[in-house]
Design a protein around this motif. Structure first.
Motif, PDB file in Angstrom:
ATOM      1  N   LEU A 227      -3.488  35.654 -23.966  1.00 41.98           N
ATOM      2  CA  LEU A 227      -4.411  34.962 -22.980  1.00 41.98           C
ATOM      3  C   LEU A 227      -3.847  33.508 -22.506  1.00 41.98           C
ATOM      4  O   LEU A 227      -3.943  32.922 -21.317  1.00 41.98           O
ATOM      5  N   THR A 228      -3.155  32.797 -23.485  1.00 46.51           N
ATOM      6  CA  THR A 228      -2.700  31.348 -23.054  1.00 46.51           C
ATOM      7  C   THR A 228      -1.272  31.627 -22.166  1.00 46.51           C
ATOM      8  O   THR A 228      -1.115  30.927 -21.353  1.00 46.51           O
ATOM      9  N   GLN A 229      -0.593  32.846 -22.457  1.00 45.96           N
ATOM     10  CA  GLN A 229       0.523  32.911 -21.567  1.00 45.96           C
ATOM     11  C   GLN A 229       0.135  33.221 -20.408  1.00 45.96           C
ATOM     12  O   GLN A 229       0.815  32.973 -19.280  1.00 45.96           O
ATOM     13  N   ILE A 230      -0.902  34.042 -20.078  1.00 46.68           N
ATOM     14  CA  ILE A 230      -1.475  34.546 -18.838  1.00 46.68           C
ATOM     15  C   ILE A 230      -1.968  33.259 -18.119  1.00 46.68           C
ATOM     16  O   ILE A 230      -1.622  32.846 -16.753  1.00 46.68           O
ATOM     17  N   ALA A 231      -2.725  32.489 -18.715  1.00 48.13           N
ATOM     18  CA  ALA A 231      -3.227  31.088 -18.450  1.00 48.13           C
ATOM     19  C   ALA A 231      -2.045  30.243 -17.841  1.00 48.13           C
ATOM     20  O   ALA A 231      -2.162  29.616 -16.838  1.00 48.13           O
ATOM     21  N   ALA A 232      -1.058  29.991 -18.668  1.00 54.51           N
ATOM     22  CA  ALA A 232       0.046  29.438 -18.037  1.00 54.51           C
ATOM     23  C   ALA A 232       0.658  29.844 -17.152  1.00 54.51           C
ATOM     24  O   ALA A 232       0.975  29.254 -16.050  1.00 54.51           O
ATOM     25  N   ALA A 233       0.866  31.065 -16.823  1.00 60.28           N
ATOM     26  CA  ALA A 233       1.229  31.513 -15.460  1.00 60.28           C
ATOM     27  C   ALA A 233       0.436  31.474 -14.370  1.00 60.28           C
ATOM     28  O   ALA A 233       0.697  31.137 -13.352  1.00 60.28           O
ATOM     29  N   GLY A 234      -0.849  31.475 -14.640  1.00 64.00           N
ATOM     30  CA  GLY A 234      -1.973  31.034 -13.583  1.00 64.00           C
ATOM     31  C   GLY A 234      -1.862  29.614 -13.212  1.00 64.00           C
ATOM     32  O   GLY A 234      -1.833  29.204 -12.091  1.00 64.00           O
ATOM     33  N   GLY A 235      -1.383  28.845 -14.300  1.00 63.15           N
ATOM     34  CA  GLY A 235      -1.280  27.352 -13.965  1.00 63.15           C
ATOM     35  C   GLY A 235      -0.169  27.280 -13.096  1.00 63.15           C
ATOM     36  O   GLY A 235      -0.325  26.337 -11.821  1.00 63.15           O
ATOM     37  N   VAL A 236       1.067  27.756 -13.252  1.00 59.21           N
ATOM     38  CA  VAL A 236       2.195  27.542 -12.287  1.00 59.21           C
ATOM     39  C   VAL A 236       1.972  28.251 -11.082  1.00 59.21           C
ATOM     40  O   VAL A 236       2.557  27.633  -9.966  1.00 59.21           O
ATOM     41  N   LEU A 237       1.391  29.355 -11.000  1.00 53.66           N
ATOM     42  CA  LEU A 237       0.857  30.064  -9.784  1.00 53.66           C
ATOM     43  C   LEU A 237       0.166  29.300  -8.831  1.00 53.66           C
ATOM     44  O   LEU A 237      -0.003  29.575  -7.495  1.00 53.66           O
ATOM     45  N   SER A 238      -0.631  28.184  -9.578  1.00 51.33           N
ATOM     46  CA  SER A 238      -1.497  27.324  -8.745  1.00 51.33           C
ATOM     47  C   SER A 238      -0.413  26.422  -7.518  1.00 51.33           C
ATOM     48  O   SER A 238      -1.083  25.962  -6.480  1.00 51.33           O
ATOM     49  N   LEU A 239       0.578  26.350  -7.995  1.00 55.41           N
ATOM     50  CA  LEU A 239       1.667  25.424  -7.165  1.00 55.41           C
ATOM     51  C   LEU A 239       1.905  26.254  -5.903  1.00 55.41           C
ATOM     52  O   LEU A 239       2.044  25.648  -4.736  1.00 55.41           O
ATOM     53  N   PHE A 240       1.907  27.637  -5.779  1.00 56.30           N
ATOM     54  CA  PHE A 240       2.032  28.429  -4.733  1.00 56.30           C
ATOM     55  C   PHE A 240       0.722  28.692  -3.753  1.00 56.30           C
ATOM     56  O   PHE A 240       0.759  28.781  -2.524  1.00 56.30           O
TER      57      PHE A 240
ATOM     58  N   ALA B 280       6.117  35.972 -15.856  1.00 55.12           N
ATOM     59  CA  ALA B 280       5.833  35.592 -14.614  1.00 55.12           C
ATOM     60  C   ALA B 280       5.849  34.072 -14.713  1.00 55.12           C
ATOM     61  O   ALA B 280       6.184  33.356 -13.454  1.00 55.12           O
ATOM     62  N   THR B 281       5.559  33.285 -15.654  1.00 53.68           N
ATOM     63  CA  THR B 281       5.565  31.728 -15.859  1.00 53.68           C
ATOM     64  C   THR B 281       6.958  31.393 -15.397  1.00 53.68           C
ATOM     65  O   THR B 281       7.410  30.633 -14.709  1.00 53.68           O
ATOM     66  N   LEU B 282       8.155  32.121 -16.154  1.00 54.49           N
ATOM     67  CA  LEU B 282       9.466  31.549 -15.806  1.00 54.49           C
ATOM     68  C   LEU B 282      10.113  31.968 -14.399  1.00 54.49           C
ATOM     69  O   LEU B 282      10.527  30.952 -13.910  1.00 54.49           O
ATOM     70  N   LEU B 283       9.480  33.209 -13.860  1.00 53.83           N
ATOM     71  CA  LEU B 283       9.953  33.466 -12.845  1.00 53.83           C
ATOM     72  C   LEU B 283       9.276  32.405 -11.376  1.00 53.83           C
ATOM     73  O   LEU B 283       9.847  31.916 -10.543  1.00 53.83           O
ATOM     74  N   LEU B 284       8.155  32.149 -11.646  1.00 51.71           N
ATOM     75  CA  LEU B 284       7.341  31.216 -10.830  1.00 51.71           C
ATOM     76  C   LEU B 284       7.880  29.988 -11.113  1.00 51.71           C
ATOM     77  O   LEU B 284       8.012  29.318  -9.808  1.00 51.71           O
ATOM     78  N   ALA B 285       8.134  29.496 -12.184  1.00 48.83           N
ATOM     79  CA  ALA B 285       8.689  28.010 -12.348  1.00 48.83           C
ATOM     80  C   ALA B 285      10.189  27.873 -11.597  1.00 48.83           C
ATOM     81  O   ALA B 285      10.276  27.056 -10.914  1.00 48.83           O
ATOM     82  N   ALA B 286      10.855  28.910 -11.622  1.00 44.82           N
ATOM     83  CA  ALA B 286      12.155  28.755 -11.181  1.00 44.82           C
ATOM     84  C   ALA B 286      12.296  28.893  -9.714  1.00 44.82           C
ATOM     85  O   ALA B 286      13.189  28.399  -9.111  1.00 44.82           O
ATOM     86  N   ASN B 287      11.128  29.422  -8.812  1.00 42.49           N
ATOM     87  CA  ASN B 287      11.131  29.270  -7.567  1.00 42.49           C
ATOM     88  C   ASN B 287      10.042  28.221  -6.898  1.00 42.49           C
ATOM     89  O   ASN B 287       9.755  28.322  -5.811  1.00 42.49           O
ATOM     90  N   SER B 288       9.848  27.265  -7.776  1.00 43.07           N
ATOM     91  CA  SER B 288       9.013  26.084  -7.129  1.00 43.07           C
ATOM     92  C   SER B 288       9.441  24.812  -7.732  1.00 43.07           C
ATOM     93  O   SER B 288      10.319  24.648  -8.710  1.00 43.07           O
TER      94      SER B 288
ATOM     95  N   GLY C 103       7.758  23.590 -10.688  1.00 43.93           N
ATOM     96  CA  GLY C 103       7.240  24.683 -11.621  1.00 43.93           C
ATOM     97  C   GLY C 103       7.984  24.311 -12.999  1.00 43.93           C
ATOM     98  O   GLY C 103       7.225  24.704 -13.781  1.00 43.93           O
ATOM     99  N   GLU C 104       8.939  23.868 -12.937  1.00 44.68           N
ATOM    100  CA  GLU C 104       9.500  23.816 -14.613  1.00 44.68           C
ATOM    101  C   GLU C 104       8.977  22.857 -15.464  1.00 44.68           C
ATOM    102  O   GLU C 104       8.676  23.123 -16.371  1.00 44.68           O
ATOM    103  N   GLU C 105       8.486  21.761 -14.729  1.00 46.22           N
ATOM    104  CA  GLU C 105       7.854  20.519 -15.237  1.00 46.22           C
ATOM    105  C   GLU C 105       6.550  21.121 -15.792  1.00 46.22           C
ATOM    106  O   GLU C 105       6.031  20.685 -16.847  1.00 46.22           O
ATOM    107  N   LEU C 106       5.930  21.601 -14.835  1.00 42.93           N
ATOM    108  CA  LEU C 106       4.522  22.041 -15.029  1.00 42.93           C
ATOM    109  C   LEU C 106       4.501  23.125 -16.326  1.00 42.93           C
ATOM    110  O   LEU C 106       3.675  23.217 -17.190  1.00 42.93           O
ATOM    111  N   SER C 107       5.642  24.161 -16.247  1.00 39.32           N
ATOM    112  CA  SER C 107       5.524  25.130 -17.206  1.00 39.32           C
ATOM    113  C   SER C 107       5.977  24.453 -18.612  1.00 39.32           C
ATOM    114  O   SER C 107       5.214  25.123 -19.557  1.00 39.32           O
TER     115      SER C 107
END
Length: 282
Positions: free
Chosen positions: A44-57, A98-106, A109-113
């Motif tokens: 759940l924490t990994q999913i939450a982290a992915a959602g946090g990075v998704l917020s940038l998009f 999802a976290t790493l892929l989203l971070a790499a394209n924002s 994203g890297e700082e937030l992840s």
């Protein structure tokens, strides 16, 4: 560094926020371990982290997106009615990817992840403290009703079907509560620190304490002690809090092996029977 730094007003809100999570997360972890679903913490924490990075998009607040994704994942898992850790293992892999892929394209994203994975306790404010307090209030209000039903489902699994009672609503309620707690904790102390607080104190409490209430109390005490030590050392020696908290909990977990052997040596010298906890024989 001067000892007065520990009492600097700058660290009061972060200290209280982290202390609340250090007590609340082991309580959630006790019920996750009761259901043999302790891997839920990391999933759940990994999913939450992915959602946090998704917020940038999506242009949403980080906390809102993290809560939404964790709640959706927990809700789907609850509706599937599949106990065990396999679903959470899929969440871990999905969230990490999802976290790493989203971070790499924002752009940011890297700082937030990194902030979500490593934790940002020192930068938490009043909103984080209020979120932790809200979580604590919900747990205090729900657990007197929810706890007996979760215990019944674990120790008397046929109770609900025999009495024609649908037990899924109790499980999904707890799944959503765990998702809420872990998503909020991820924003404050990070993925791995939250997972360590959910996993290690209950793991030790199940091994050491007799009775459910004593185990629950011991898990809370172990989480609070580890947090206090890690927070003080991190401030005094200018170290990152998240890794230091995990290190403190790991050091504490070594007692799981050392204490039985130490007790066995004392009994052997006194001429008494030696208890070997690893073989469960005397």
């Amino acid at each position: 560094m001067a000892l007065d730094t520990l009492f600097d007003p700058l660290f009061r809100l972060p200290f209280l926020t982290g202390l609340l999570y250090a007590c609340l997360l082991p309580a959630l972890g006790m019920y996750l371990r009761l259901r043999d679903e302790w891997l839920a913490a990391l999933g759940l924490t990994q999913i939450a982290a992915a959602g946090g990075v998704l917020s940038l998009f999506l242009g949403l607040p980080v906390l809102m997106a993290a809560l939404a994704t964790a709640a959706v994942a927990a809700g789907i898992k609850g509706l599937m009615q599949r106990p065990g850790n396999d679903t959470y293992a899929v969440m871990i892999l999905s969230g990490w990817s999802a976290t790493l892929l989203l971070a790499a394209n924002s752009p940011h994203g890297e700082e937030l992840s990194h902030a979500l994975v490593d934790g940002q306790l020192y930068f938490t404010g009043m909103e984080h403290l209020l979120s932790a307090g809200m979580l604590g209030l919900i747990i205090v209000m729900l657990f007197p009703w929810l706890s007996p039903r979760l215990l019944t489902a674990r120790f008397f699994p046929d109770h609900f079907s025999a009495n024609q009672i649908s037990g899924w609503r109790y499980h999904i309620t707890f799944d959503l509560l765990a998702a809420l707690g872990l998503a909020l904790a991820t924003q404050a102390i990070g993925v791995m620190a939250a997972f360590a607080l959910v996993f290690i104190p209950p793991w030790l409490a199940f091994a050491w304490a007799s009775g459910w209430r004593r185990s629950l109390l011991l898990a809370l005490v172990l989480g609070a002690i580890s947090y206090l030590a890690a927070f003080a050392l991190a401030i005094l020696f200018d170290q990152p809090f998240g890794p230091l908290l995990v290190a403190m909990l790991l050091l504490l977990s070594l007692m799981r092996w050392f204490l039985p052997r130490f007790a066995g040596l004392i009994k052997a010298r006194q001429g008494g029977p030696v208890c070997r906890s690893d073989k469960k024989t005397i």
